[in-house]
Design an enzyme around this catalytic site. Structure first.
Site, PDB file in Angstrom:
ATOM      1  N   CYS A  21       0.868  -1.180   0.000  1.00 51.51           N
ATOM      2  CA  CYS A  21       0.000   0.000   0.000  1.00 51.51           C
ATOM      3  C   CYS A  21       0.907   1.233   0.000  1.00 51.51           C
ATOM      4  O   CYS A  21       2.132   1.121   0.159  1.00 51.51           O
ATOM      5  CB  CYS A  21      -0.849  -0.012   1.264  1.00 51.51           C
ATOM      6  SG  CYS A  21       0.196  -0.024   2.738  1.00 51.51           S
ATOM      7  N   HIS A  50       5.706  -5.228   8.685  1.00 48.03           N
ATOM      8  CA  HIS A  50       5.786  -6.606   9.154  1.00 48.03           C
ATOM      9  C   HIS A  50       6.075  -7.568   8.003  1.00 48.03           C
ATOM     10  O   HIS A  50       5.171  -8.223   7.490  1.00 48.03           O
ATOM     11  CB  HIS A  50       4.484  -6.979   9.891  1.00 48.03           C
ATOM     12  CG  HIS A  50       4.419  -6.378  11.251  1.00 48.03           C
ATOM     13  ND1 HIS A  50       3.239  -6.141  11.918  1.00 48.03           N
ATOM     14  CD2 HIS A  50       5.403  -5.972  12.094  1.00 48.03           C
ATOM     15  CE1 HIS A  50       3.513  -5.602  13.106  1.00 48.03           C
ATOM     16  NE2 HIS A  50       4.810  -5.491  13.226  1.00 48.03           N
ATOM     17  N   HIS A  86       3.763   1.689  11.554  1.00 51.76           N
ATOM     18  CA  HIS A  86       2.622   1.443  12.449  1.00 51.76           C
ATOM     19  C   HIS A  86       2.331   2.603  13.388  1.00 51.76           C
ATOM     20  O   HIS A  86       1.287   2.635  14.016  1.00 51.76           O
ATOM     21  CB  HIS A  86       2.899   0.200  13.306  1.00 51.76           C
ATOM     22  CG  HIS A  86       3.416  -0.949  12.509  1.00 51.76           C
ATOM     23  ND1 HIS A  86       4.752  -1.246  12.401  1.00 51.76           N
ATOM     24  CD2 HIS A  86       2.770  -1.859  11.758  1.00 51.76           C
ATOM     25  CE1 HIS A  86       4.919  -2.296  11.614  1.00 51.76           C
ATOM     26  NE2 HIS A  86       3.734  -2.684  11.214  1.00 51.76           N
ATOM     27  N   CYS A 108       2.510   5.800   8.847  1.00 47.47           N
ATOM     28  CA  CYS A 108       1.632   6.011   7.691  1.00 47.47           C
ATOM     29  C   CYS A 108       0.709   7.213   7.965  1.00 47.47           C
ATOM     30  O   CYS A 108       0.127   7.305   9.055  1.00 47.47           O
ATOM     31  CB  CYS A 108       0.794   4.761   7.441  1.00 47.47           C
ATOM     32  SG  CYS A 108      -0.416   5.031   6.129  1.00 47.47           S
ATOM     33  N   HIS A 136      -0.724  -5.094  19.293  1.00 50.02           N
ATOM     34  CA  HIS A 136      -0.239  -4.706  17.966  1.00 50.02           C
ATOM     35  C   HIS A 136       0.430  -3.332  18.079  1.00 50.02           C
ATOM     36  O   HIS A 136      -0.096  -2.449  18.762  1.00 50.02           O
ATOM     37  CB  HIS A 136      -1.403  -4.667  16.966  1.00 50.02           C
ATOM     38  CG  HIS A 136      -0.933  -4.512  15.549  1.00 50.02           C
ATOM     39  ND1 HIS A 136      -0.571  -3.297  15.034  1.00 50.02           N
ATOM     40  CD2 HIS A 136      -0.741  -5.423  14.561  1.00 50.02           C
ATOM     41  CE1 HIS A 136      -0.181  -3.462  13.775  1.00 50.02           C
ATOM     42  NE2 HIS A 136      -0.281  -4.750  13.460  1.00 50.02           N
ATOM     43  N   GLU A 138       0.503  -0.805  16.206  1.00 50.87           N
ATOM     44  CA  GLU A 138      -0.351   0.346  15.866  1.00 50.87           C
ATOM     45  C   GLU A 138      -1.273   0.704  17.033  1.00 50.87           C
ATOM     46  O   GLU A 138      -1.502   1.882  17.328  1.00 50.87           O
ATOM     47  CB  GLU A 138      -1.188   0.041  14.617  1.00 50.87           C
ATOM     48  CG  GLU A 138      -2.005   1.256  14.193  1.00 50.87           C
ATOM     49  CD  GLU A 138      -2.968   0.978  13.052  1.00 50.87           C
ATOM     50  OE1 GLU A 138      -2.613   0.218  12.122  1.00 50.87           O
ATOM     51  OE2 GLU A 138      -4.098   1.513  13.109  1.00 50.87           O
ATOM     52  N   CYS A 207      -8.327   1.528   6.658  1.00 49.12           N
ATOM     53  CA  CYS A 207      -7.807   2.305   5.528  1.00 49.12           C
ATOM     54  C   CYS A 207      -8.246   1.732   4.191  1.00 49.12           C
ATOM     55  O   CYS A 207      -8.712   0.593   4.099  1.00 49.12           O
ATOM     56  CB  CYS A 207      -6.288   2.380   5.620  1.00 49.12           C
ATOM     57  SG  CYS A 207      -5.484   0.864   5.119  1.00 49.12           S
ATOM     58  N   SER A 236      -1.164  -7.984  10.576  1.00 51.09           N
ATOM     59  CA  SER A 236      -2.596  -8.027  10.885  1.00 51.09           C
ATOM     60  C   SER A 236      -3.428  -8.083   9.604  1.00 51.09           C
ATOM     61  O   SER A 236      -4.312  -8.912   9.455  1.00 51.09           O
ATOM     62  CB  SER A 236      -2.957  -6.786  11.718  1.00 51.09           C
ATOM     63  OG  SER A 236      -4.336  -6.686  11.880  1.00 51.09           O
ATOM     64  N   SER A 280       2.001  -5.457   3.384  1.00 51.18           N
ATOM     65  CA  SER A 280       3.443  -5.370   3.620  1.00 51.18           C
ATOM     66  C   SER A 280       4.214  -6.438   2.835  1.00 51.18           C
ATOM     67  O   SER A 280       5.406  -6.626   3.074  1.00 51.18           O
ATOM     68  CB  SER A 280       3.737  -5.487   5.122  1.00 51.18           C
ATOM     69  OG  SER A 280       2.957  -6.499   5.700  1.00 51.18           O
TER      70      SER A 280
HETATM   71  S1  SF4 Z   1      -2.783   2.325   7.346  1.00 55.33           S
HETATM   72 FE1  SF4 Z   1      -1.366   0.592   7.131  1.00 55.33          FE
HETATM   73  S2  SF4 Z   1      -2.291  -0.724   5.582  1.00 55.33           S
HETATM   74 FE2  SF4 Z   1      -3.301   1.277   5.449  1.00 55.33          FE
HETATM   75  S3  SF4 Z   1      -2.220   2.459   3.895  1.00 55.33           S
HETATM   76 FE3  SF4 Z   1      -1.258   2.921   5.854  1.00 55.33          FE
HETATM   77  S4  SF4 Z   1       0.411   1.452   6.115  1.00 55.33           S
HETATM   78 FE4  SF4 Z   1      -0.934   0.688   4.504  1.00 55.33          FE
END
Ligand code: SF4
Length: 334
Positions: A21, A50, A86, A108, A136, A138, A207, A236, A280
């Site tokens: 992503c 990950h 994360h 992100c 996790h 995040e 997301c 995840s 990932s």
């Molecule tokens: S939140 Fe996580 S899965 Fe979604 S775009 Fe960002 S890095 Fe990618």
């Protein structure tokens, strides 16, 4: 005598979107660019994303992965340290500043958006419910944006049923970005039923990449004898894709990190194979796995595309003048 053994036919449904992503792509670019700009070592707090292949590839280029900032040796304090995609609790950049470390935050932007929404709830006096998986990174990062005692973690519908807030009329929720869309809808519905004044975030926390990958798997999985999700056991969003494939009708579903992991004697007589990859997981591993099936089957690949993605996130300002070539990312993108 030359005996030709014909391979069994196999139809492969290759999901799109799959794999990297925009947030993962950006995080890896940040480490690669930091290595170009500042030289090795570049420290990275926690696995940048990950995926073992990505981590080992960056290590080979000079990245050093640590779990905590105190692992960075005194003599390397001028080298950058990158925070993973994360996100991190507020205490981490504070700690970096107190140690005079130069940090580059690869969180992100969509995770940062969830942080902001959680802080907004709290600023407006709401107790924050975070829907997500305990432990996790995040979740640790999002909870760490808020003062202690102002956020509660809820994972399952059972948690939502058991939850006893102090002020049931003053609650706001956000979620982890990589949850199952369907499971999360169930948890939110239960919370809304119990707490009708629960405030939603201003935008969905799950997301676009999670949503799109799950939808593609949902469309491709019915009728698959086997569904392979390329991804890591601690990813995840990859684990959710395995669940989605099974629920949508795949007979079996496996999470696979590399082709070498596939137990071929257990694959059995399959005719239709679904393939997707977590956010990932690099495309080169998807290619490797398709190739491994081609060696054993007379495989035809059909693309199962349900959405187009054009998201792109800019790297940190400090790195925008460093040139990123196609070759710099070829080890993951192929
Ligand atoms: S939140 Fe996580 S899965 Fe979604 S775009 Fe960002 S890095 Fe990618």
């Amino acid at each position: 005598m030359n005996i030709q053994v014909s391979k069994p036919p196999l139809s492969i449904r290759l999901c799109g979107p799959r794999g990297f992503c925009a947030g993962v792509d950006r995080a890896i670019q940040i480490v690669v660019l930091a290595l170009k700009a500042y030289g090795a070592p570049v420290y990275v707090r926690h696995e940048i994303v990950h995926n073992r292949y990505v981590v080992e590839g960056l290590e080979a280029k000079g990245a050093v992965f640590v779990e905590e900032l105190n692992e960075i040796p005194e003599e390397h304090r001028a080298q950058p340290v990158v925070f993973s995609a994360h996100g991190v609790p507020k205490s981490v950049p504070e700690d970096a500043e107190s140690r005079n470390l130069f940090y580059l935050d690869a969180t992100c932007p969509l995770v940062s958006k969830v942080h902001k929404q959680a802080m907004r709830h709290q600023r407006l006096g709401r107790h924050v419910i975070l829907i997500g998986h305990a432990g996790h990174p995040e979740v640790i990062g999002t909870m760490g944006q808020l003062p202690e005692g102002t956020v509660s973690l809820i994972d399952t519908i059972a948690d939502a049923e058991a939850y006893q807030p102090i002020d049931p009329d003053n609650l706001g929720y956000v979620t982890q970005t990589t949850l199952s869309v369907d499971d999360t809808a169930g948890v939110i519905a239960k919370l809304q039923e119990r707490f009708p004044n629960l405030t939603a975030p201003s935008a969905d926390s799950i997301c676009y990449a999670t949503t799109n990958r799950q939808e593609a798997v949902k469309q491709a999985a019915p009728g698959c004898d086997l569904f392979i999700v390329v991804g890591a056991p601690n990813s995840s969003n990859s684990k959710r894709l395995v669940e989605v494939a099974l629920r949508a009708g795949a007979t079996r579903s496996l999470l696979v990190q590399r082709a070498a992991e596939i137990a071929w004697d257990e694959v059995g007589p399959i005719r239709t194979l679904g393939i997707s990859a977590g956010a990932s997981a690099p495309e080169v591993i998807v290619d490797e796995i398709i190739e491994a099936f081609r060696e054993r089957f007379d495989a035809t690949v059909e693309l199962a595309i349900t959405a187009e993605e054009n998201e792109h996130f800019l790297v940190n300002r400090e790195l925008r003048n460093v040139e990123l070539t196609r070759e710099d990312m070829a080890w993951v993108n192929g």
